[in-house]
Motif scaffolding. Structure first.
Motif, PDB file in Angstrom:
ATOM      1  N   GLU A   1      51.929 -53.511  -9.286  1.00  0.00           N
ATOM      2  CA  GLU A   1      53.151 -52.718  -9.342  1.00  0.00           C
ATOM      3  C   GLU A   1      52.897 -51.423  -8.593  1.00  0.00           C
ATOM      4  O   GLU A   1      51.895 -50.754  -8.824  1.00  0.00           O
ATOM      5  CB  GLU A   1      53.514 -52.440 -10.800  1.00  0.00           C
ATOM      6  CG  GLU A   1      54.913 -51.918 -10.989  1.00  0.00           C
ATOM      7  CD  GLU A   1      55.321 -51.872 -12.441  1.00  0.00           C
ATOM      8  OE1 GLU A   1      55.386 -50.753 -12.985  1.00  0.00           O
ATOM      9  OE2 GLU A   1      55.567 -52.945 -13.030  1.00  0.00           O
ATOM     10  N   ASP A   2      53.802 -51.076  -7.673  1.00  0.00           N
ATOM     11  CA  ASP A   2      53.610 -49.847  -6.908  1.00  0.00           C
ATOM     12  C   ASP A   2      54.095 -48.637  -7.698  1.00  0.00           C
ATOM     13  O   ASP A   2      54.580 -48.768  -8.829  1.00  0.00           O
ATOM     14  CB  ASP A   2      54.259 -49.932  -5.512  1.00  0.00           C
ATOM     15  CG  ASP A   2      55.779 -49.972  -5.546  1.00  0.00           C
ATOM     16  OD1 ASP A   2      56.388 -49.682  -6.603  1.00  0.00           O
ATOM     17  OD2 ASP A   2      56.370 -50.294  -4.499  1.00  0.00           O
ATOM     18  N   GLU A   3      53.970 -47.456  -7.110  1.00  0.00           N
ATOM     19  CA  GLU A   3      54.309 -46.220  -7.813  1.00  0.00           C
ATOM     20  C   GLU A   3      55.782 -46.119  -8.172  1.00  0.00           C
ATOM     21  O   GLU A   3      56.165 -45.365  -9.059  1.00  0.00           O
ATOM     22  CB  GLU A   3      53.866 -44.991  -6.991  1.00  0.00           C
ATOM     23  CG  GLU A   3      54.486 -44.899  -5.613  1.00  0.00           C
ATOM     24  CD  GLU A   3      53.738 -45.695  -4.550  1.00  0.00           C
ATOM     25  OE1 GLU A   3      54.246 -45.752  -3.421  1.00  0.00           O
ATOM     26  OE2 GLU A   3      52.676 -46.259  -4.830  1.00  0.00           O
ATOM     27  N   ASP A   4      56.635 -46.921  -7.521  1.00  0.00           N
ATOM     28  CA  ASP A   4      58.063 -46.926  -7.821  1.00  0.00           C
ATOM     29  C   ASP A   4      58.454 -48.012  -8.821  1.00  0.00           C
ATOM     30  O   ASP A   4      59.630 -48.183  -9.129  1.00  0.00           O
ATOM     31  CB  ASP A   4      58.877 -47.112  -6.532  1.00  0.00           C
ATOM     32  CG  ASP A   4      58.677 -45.963  -5.558  1.00  0.00           C
ATOM     33  OD1 ASP A   4      58.608 -44.809  -6.012  1.00  0.00           O
ATOM     34  OD2 ASP A   4      58.574 -46.229  -4.345  1.00  0.00           O
ATOM     35  N   GLY A   5      57.469 -48.772  -9.297  1.00  0.00           N
ATOM     36  CA  GLY A   5      57.735 -49.827 -10.266  1.00  0.00           C
ATOM     37  C   GLY A   5      58.079 -51.174  -9.655  1.00  0.00           C
ATOM     38  O   GLY A   5      58.455 -52.098 -10.364  1.00  0.00           O
ATOM     39  N   PHE A   6      57.953 -51.296  -8.328  1.00  0.00           N
ATOM     40  CA  PHE A   6      58.233 -52.563  -7.662  1.00  0.00           C
ATOM     41  C   PHE A   6      56.947 -53.370  -7.525  1.00  0.00           C
ATOM     42  O   PHE A   6      55.867 -52.809  -7.353  1.00  0.00           O
ATOM     43  CB  PHE A   6      58.835 -52.330  -6.269  1.00  0.00           C
ATOM     44  CG  PHE A   6      60.196 -51.704  -6.321  1.00  0.00           C
ATOM     45  CD1 PHE A   6      61.313 -52.458  -6.641  1.00  0.00           C
ATOM     46  CD2 PHE A   6      60.355 -50.352  -6.057  1.00  0.00           C
ATOM     47  CE1 PHE A   6      62.558 -51.877  -6.693  1.00  0.00           C
ATOM     48  CE2 PHE A   6      61.603 -49.762  -6.113  1.00  0.00           C
ATOM     49  CZ  PHE A   6      62.714 -50.529  -6.429  1.00  0.00           C
TER      50      PHE A   6
END
Length: 169
Positions: free
Chosen positions: A96-101
């Motif tokens: 999961e990336d820092e944006d929640g994706f």
């Protein structure tokens, strides 16, 4: 995937000659140190598919695979694909990336992360067996029996093919 998006954008802006098939493997592939993959198939599917109409087969697979799909988020695993009666998932492929994706992992996981990914795939498999037993084989009325195998190790992910490129492991 970004390389393909960049190439497609260039092609749309008038640049000639964009061809996914001509791109180098290194631009299309990502190496993963450790991913756990689960392969499964339906015991007796070949005989079943000969005894039922194509519509019955499709309806049956849709019912079963929809129930399995409902377990994906619960166990935080990724559905790689279905092919006939084969259902393939993996754990440890996505982060999961820092944006929640969710994005394809490019980092080397620590041992705890590898174990956690394997445990998620195993828990999915156990839950899958339980859920599959609630689906009945149309030709016999008996509960579905699945055969499953898990393997952990290095994989390469990326797009394959030049017509309708497909994300594969």
């Amino acid at each position: 995937m970004e390389q393909i998006a960049d190439g497609a954008a260039a092609a749309m802006s008038g640049a000639a000659g964009f061809d996914v098939g001509a791109m180098s493997l290194s631009k299309l592939a990502t190496h993963h140190e450790c991913v756990t993959i689960m392969f499964t198939d339906i015991v007796g599917f070949t005989a079943f598919s000969k005894e039922c109409t194509p519509c019955q087969v499709m309806s049956f697979l849709n019912e079963l695979f929809s129930k399995l799909d409902a377990l994906l988020d619960k166990h935080n695993v990724y559905k790689v694909e279905t092919a006939g009666d084969c259902y393939i998932i993996c754990g440890g492929l996505l982060d999961e990336d820092e944006d929640g994706f969710q994005a394809v992992s490019t980092s080397s996981p620590c041992n705890a992360a590898k174990t956690k990914a394997a445990r998620r795939a195993l828990n999915f498999a156990l839950d899958m067996l339980r859920v599959a037993a609630t689906v009945m084989m149309p030709n016999t009325g008996e509960p579905v029996v699945l055969r499953a195998g898990l393997h952990s190790g290095p994989v390469v992910s990326g797009l394959v093919g030049s017509r309708l490129p497909k994300f594969s492991l």
